[in-house]
Design an enzyme around this catalytic site. Structure first.
Site, PDB file in Angstrom:
ATOM      1  N   SER A  27       0.866  -1.180   0.000  1.00 52.10           N
ATOM      2  CA  SER A  27       0.000   0.000   0.000  1.00 52.10           C
ATOM      3  C   SER A  27       0.900   1.227   0.000  1.00 52.10           C
ATOM      4  CB  SER A  27      -0.925  -0.023   1.210  1.00 52.10           C
ATOM      5  OG  SER A  27      -0.143  -0.078   2.371  1.00 52.10           O
ATOM      6  N   LEU A  28       0.319   2.394   0.064  1.00 47.99           N
ATOM      7  CA  LEU A  28       1.113   3.624  -0.045  1.00 47.99           C
ATOM      8  C   LEU A  28       0.952   4.499   1.183  1.00 47.99           C
ATOM      9  CD1 LEU A  28       0.244   4.621  -3.717  1.00 47.99           C
ATOM     10  CD2 LEU A  28       2.486   3.884  -2.895  1.00 47.99           C
ATOM     11  N   LYS A  52      -3.885   8.665  -9.205  1.00 52.91           N
ATOM     12  CA  LYS A  52      -4.295   7.581  -8.310  1.00 52.91           C
ATOM     13  C   LYS A  52      -5.777   7.351  -8.528  1.00 52.91           C
ATOM     14  CE  LYS A  52      -3.765   5.997  -3.560  1.00 52.91           C
ATOM     15  NZ  LYS A  52      -5.108   5.485  -3.343  1.00 52.91           N
ATOM     16  N   ARG A  60      -6.517  -7.618  -4.695  1.00 52.01           N
ATOM     17  CA  ARG A  60      -5.433  -7.351  -3.760  1.00 52.01           C
ATOM     18  C   ARG A  60      -5.697  -8.019  -2.409  1.00 52.01           C
ATOM     19  NH1 ARG A  60      -4.317  -3.696   0.301  1.00 52.01           N
ATOM     20  NH2 ARG A  60      -2.113  -3.190   0.509  1.00 52.01           N
ATOM     21  N   GLU A 103      -5.374  -1.269 -11.651  1.00 53.33           N
ATOM     22  CA  GLU A 103      -6.623  -0.916 -10.979  1.00 53.33           C
ATOM     23  C   GLU A 103      -7.801  -1.159 -11.911  1.00 53.33           C
ATOM     24  OE1 GLU A 103      -5.893   0.237  -7.915  1.00 53.33           O
ATOM     25  OE2 GLU A 103      -7.613   1.413  -7.228  1.00 53.33           O
ATOM     26  N   LYS A 119       6.422   8.297  -7.703  1.00 55.82           N
ATOM     27  CA  LYS A 119       7.334   7.159  -7.534  1.00 55.82           C
ATOM     28  C   LYS A 119       8.745   7.570  -7.937  1.00 55.82           C
ATOM     29  CE  LYS A 119       3.523   4.106  -8.783  1.00 55.82           C
ATOM     30  NZ  LYS A 119       2.886   3.213  -9.752  1.00 55.82           N
ATOM     31  N   CYS A 121     -47.959  21.744   1.808  1.00 54.27           N
ATOM     32  CA  CYS A 121     -46.799  22.558   2.157  1.00 54.27           C
ATOM     33  C   CYS A 121     -46.697  22.668   3.678  1.00 54.27           C
ATOM     34  CB  CYS A 121     -46.929  23.949   1.545  1.00 54.27           C
ATOM     35  SG  CYS A 121     -45.684  25.100   2.161  1.00 54.27           S
ATOM     36  N   CYS A 145     -47.472  26.625   4.569  1.00 58.27           N
ATOM     37  CA  CYS A 145     -48.773  27.275   4.397  1.00 58.27           C
ATOM     38  C   CYS A 145     -49.941  26.290   4.403  1.00 58.27           C
ATOM     39  CB  CYS A 145     -48.780  28.100   3.111  1.00 58.27           C
ATOM     40  SG  CYS A 145     -48.725  27.093   1.620  1.00 58.27           S
ATOM     41  N   CYS A 168     -47.817  31.410  -0.566  1.00 58.54           N
ATOM     42  CA  CYS A 168     -47.123  30.773   0.555  1.00 58.54           C
ATOM     43  C   CYS A 168     -46.096  31.757   1.096  1.00 58.54           C
ATOM     44  CB  CYS A 168     -46.442  29.495   0.092  1.00 58.54           C
ATOM     45  SG  CYS A 168     -45.356  28.785   1.334  1.00 58.54           S
TER      46      CYS A 168
HETATM   47  S1  IVH Z   1       1.318   1.939  -6.952  1.00 53.78           S
HETATM   48  C1  IVH Z   1       3.825   0.232  -3.880  1.00 53.78           C
HETATM   49  N1  IVH Z   1       0.052   3.453  -8.668  1.00 53.78           N
HETATM   50  O1  IVH Z   1      -3.572   2.865  -4.596  1.00 53.78           O
HETATM   51  C2  IVH Z   1       2.965   0.733  -4.954  1.00 53.78           C
HETATM   52  N2  IVH Z   1      -1.196   2.474  -6.906  1.00 53.78           N
HETATM   53  O2  IVH Z   1      -2.702   2.953  -1.650  1.00 53.78           O
HETATM   54  C3  IVH Z   1       1.559   0.433  -4.749  1.00 53.78           C
HETATM   55  N3  IVH Z   1      -3.572   2.981  -6.967  1.00 53.78           N
HETATM   56  O3  IVH Z   1      -3.539  -0.517  -3.739  1.00 53.78           O
HETATM   57  C4  IVH Z   1       0.663   0.812  -5.789  1.00 53.78           C
HETATM   58  N4  IVH Z   1      -3.527   4.226  -8.777  1.00 53.78           N
HETATM   59  O4  IVH Z   1      -5.061   0.224  -5.610  1.00 53.78           O
HETATM   60  C5  IVH Z   1      -0.049   2.698  -7.570  1.00 53.78           C
HETATM   61  N5  IVH Z   1      -0.934   4.793 -10.277  1.00 53.78           N
HETATM   62  C6  IVH Z   1      -1.036   4.028  -9.191  1.00 53.78           C
HETATM   63  C7  IVH Z   1      -2.267   3.811  -8.537  1.00 53.78           C
HETATM   64  C8  IVH Z   1      -2.296   3.030  -7.385  1.00 53.78           C
HETATM   65  C9  IVH Z   1      -4.293   3.705  -7.836  1.00 53.78           C
HETATM   66  C10 IVH Z   1      -4.114   2.317  -5.763  1.00 53.78           C
HETATM   67  C11 IVH Z   1      -3.810   0.849  -5.684  1.00 53.78           C
HETATM   68  C12 IVH Z   1      -3.099   0.631  -4.409  1.00 53.78           C
HETATM   69  C13 IVH Z   1      -3.426   1.857  -3.638  1.00 53.78           C
HETATM   70  C14 IVH Z   1      -2.288   2.178  -2.709  1.00 53.78           C
END
Ligand code: IVH
Length: 635
Positions: free
Chosen positions: A18-19, A56, A77, A114, A230, A348, A351, A371
């Site tokens: 995840s991010l 995203k 996922r 995605e 990234k 209403c 009124c 009214c």
């Molecule tokens: S990179 C380590 N790129 O965001 C990199 N994620 O919070 C992990 N997501 O589970 C993912 N657009 O579902 C990446 N351009 C994108 C993305 C993306 C949407 C979603 C994805 C991931 C979540 C991470």
């Protein structure tokens, strides 16, 4: 429905991460600094790693496994380590190739990306669900999740899902050197990747990308909840590694959330100036996208019942762009049974008169005036800036005058008695004189404003200006038939009929007559006739304008009316077809877009100059001969 047992479990060979989040430019800069520090050993002094930026998208993450170029498995996922096997359903998604393209395909490749639903697809789906008597979905993300987790894959197929690849998992191929090259490679293999991805060198450019998309997110046909930044080089990514489940080499720049859940405390009703009654949600206050929301629209009774929204429910609310927040739907899981089903009104609440619902319309409305709530709103509207602009008279005073019985219709405003006003609570001499002065001044307002102020259905500021350009007085307009009105460019049958019906009503005729007797101007000013002579009067004729930001003296409706009166057109978003962007203070994304597209940007002064600048006669004559007005006026 509990989907957990319906699909086979799948262990991901390499977990899906995840991010971490950054919520503003400073947090993003801080993340880049940390990355630079982490790369100390491999970077030259003062150097920064190139960044890959992507949108995203708000959908659900999947991992697609290709063997010898053939899609053999698709898994959600899940918790990142274990997901669900959704291969059968994923095979029905048109954008996902069943077989990779090209002569040289890797023996094995895991594609990550995605699955999402376009906004347009989502809206069409919801319309269909409502028509079938099913409950509509709250948002495109739920649309994507719900459509993918169907036991019957033909349902998934019918839902029109889309897919975007944003990375790779394990592969037999030699790993590409950068994220940018990875996505180009995936595109070459036939996988959809985002056109909006960018490789950027500086952190400033990255911040501008993120903030730019935060402002422009509504221009896309899909929902994004942020941007992803990234470190581009994969070897640098390796150096940086990860902390628990989030990489150090990537971060999500999160936009302010536009959805939140809160309690629906009650449903109130709002009477509009045209007599329409709209249900309004009273909410437990909640923060959404930087503001606190305690009221939201519920549109109409069908909307509430179709979505099964009940008083006491926990509800999802949404703020999109500048739009007033709306209640999207209930959170069913937390219903207790104590919630109350909404009962549509029949009378209403203010009124007590019976309400009607005209055929083909969704709203309940009063059959006719009378009214007090409606009167309050119509007085407020009459006095407002775009209409008669009566100084000293805001919402509160409008309501007070109606509630105290001093104003029973619009003309009563001009018959207000000084002593009666002085007798009101909190009305000192100065306040009264200010109000009476404001009223006196307003009598001389242009006729277009009076017409707008009368509150005729479908007659907004622009339409009022257009109509008045063709009629020299209110009397002349009152005796016009629908045909004469429809002959005006931009006036259709609905507006025409509404105007004719309004003037045919006895009460309204008396209103007009009394206003005239009380000294209100009911004839057109010379300047208001301009638009009547057609588009050839101004260099703005035939041009398309977009307005943004706060202009120094004109309100946006005023600027719009002026442009339209000069034969120009005003649209909402900047595109290649836009001729000019008129920008004021705090102009945002539209300005950025205009600059990108090379659309000329005008200030208010330049706009004024353009509006009063007549195209030269020769050009006009030529234009008439060739019929190519628009192009010639460009000169
Ligand atoms: S990179 C380590 N790129 O965001 C990199 N994620 O919070 C992990 N997501 O589970 C993912 N657009 O579902 C990446 N351009 C994108 C993305 C993306 C949407 C979603 C994805 C991931 C979540 C991470």
């Amino acid at each position: 429905s509990d989907p957990l047992d319906r699909f086979e479990k799948v262990d991901h060979p390499v977990p899906l991460l995840s991010l971490g989040n950054a919520f503003d430019g400073d947090e993003l800069r801080a993340w880049v600094e940390r990355a630079v520090k982490g790369l100390e050993a491999v970077l030259d002094d003062g150097a920064q790693p190139a960044l890959a930026l992507e949108l995203k998208i708000d959908g659900l993450a999947v991992a697609l496994t290709y063997q010898q170029g053939v899609l053999v498995r698709a898994a959600t996922r899940g918790n990142g380590v274990t997901g669900e096997d959704v291969t059968t359903n994923v095979r029905t998604i048109r954008g996902i190739p069943l077989r990779l393209r090209g002569d040289v395909v890797p023996q094995s490749l895991e594609v990550r990306g995605e699955i999402y639903m376009r906004r347009s697809t989502f809206e069409a789906l919801n319309e269909r669900l409502v028509a079938e008597g099913s409950r509509p979905l709250a948002n495109p993300r739920n649309g994507a999740v719900g459509s993918l987790r169907q036991l019957d894959s033909s349902i998934t197929a019918s839902r029109g899902l889309d897919f975007w690849a944003y990375g790779i998992g394990p592969t037999s191929a030699e790993a590409p050197e950068t994220q940018t090259v990875t996505l180009n490679w995936l595109a070459a293999l036939g996988l959809p990747v985002s056109e909006e991805r960018r490789q950027l060198e500086s952190v400033d450019a990255a911040v501008a990308y993120c903030e730019g998309w935060a402002a422009r997110r509504d221009t896309l046909d899909f929902e994004i909840d942020g941007a992803v930044v990234k470190v581009d080089r994969l070897d640098y990514q390796q150096v940086l590694g990860q902390v628990s489940t989030a990489p150090r080499w990537a971060i999500a720049f999160k936009f302010p959330a536009r959805e939140a859940t809160t309690r629906l405390l009650d449903i109130e009703h709002n009477v509009g100036r045209t007599g329409v009654i709209k249900p309004l949600a009273v909410l437990e206050p909640v923060g959404v996208g930087g503001v606190t929301v305690s009221k939201a629209t519920l549109h109409n009774a069908d909307y509430i019942l179709d979505r099964d929204i009940r008083i006491g429910d926990r509800v999802v609310i949404k703020r999109a762009g500048d739009v007033i927040p709306a209640v999207v739907g209930p959170v069913l899981d937390v219903r207790t049974g104590a919630e109350r089903v909404y009962e549509p009104l029949t009378v209403c609440p203010v009124c007590g008169r019976a309400l009607v619902r005209p055929e083909g319309e969704a709203d309940l409305r009063h059959r006719d005036g009378g009214c007090p709530a409606q009167l309050r709103r119509s007085v407020e509207h009459f006095a407002s800036r775009g209409a008669m602009d009566i100084e000293g008279m805001g919402k509160k005073i409008a309501a007070l005058l109606v509630d105290e019985g001093l104003v029973e219709d619009l003309p009563d405003l001009y018959a207000l008695d000084r002593d009666e006003l002085l007798a009101l609570d909190g009305f000192k001499e100065r306040k009264v004189d200010n109000l009476l002065g404001g009223l006196a001044v307003s009598k001389a307002r242009p006729l277009g404003r009076l017409l707008f102020g009368l509150g005729i259905r479908h007659v907004g500021e622009t339409v009022a200006t257009q109509i008045i350009a063709h009629f020299a007085s209110l009397n002349e307009l009152a005796s016009a038939d629908a045909e004469a009105l429809e002959a005006i460019d931009g006036i259709g049958p609905i507006v025409a009929e509404s105007v004719v019906a309004w003037f045919a009503d006895d009460v309204n005729q008396q209103t007009v007559e009394r206003l005239r007797q009380l000294g209100v101007n009911t004839t057109r000013l010379d300047s208001e006739a301009i638009a009547a002579s057609g588009p050839a009067t101004s260099a703005a004729a035939g041009k398309t304008f977009v307005l943004t930001g706060t202009l120094p003296t004109m309100s946006r409706p005023q600027a719009k009316a002026k442009i339209e009166a000069a034969g120009g057109k005003v649209t909402g978003s900047v595109s290649k077809k836009t001729d000019y962007l008129v920008a004021g203070e705090a102009a945002g994304s539209k300005l950025v877009r205009a600059e990108e597209l090379g659309v000329p940007v005008l200030t208010e002064d330049v706009l004024e100059a353009l509006l009063s600048q007549a195209p030269d006669t020769a050009a006009t004559e030529m234009a008439e001969e060739t019929g190519e007005q628009g192009d010639l006026f460009a000169a």
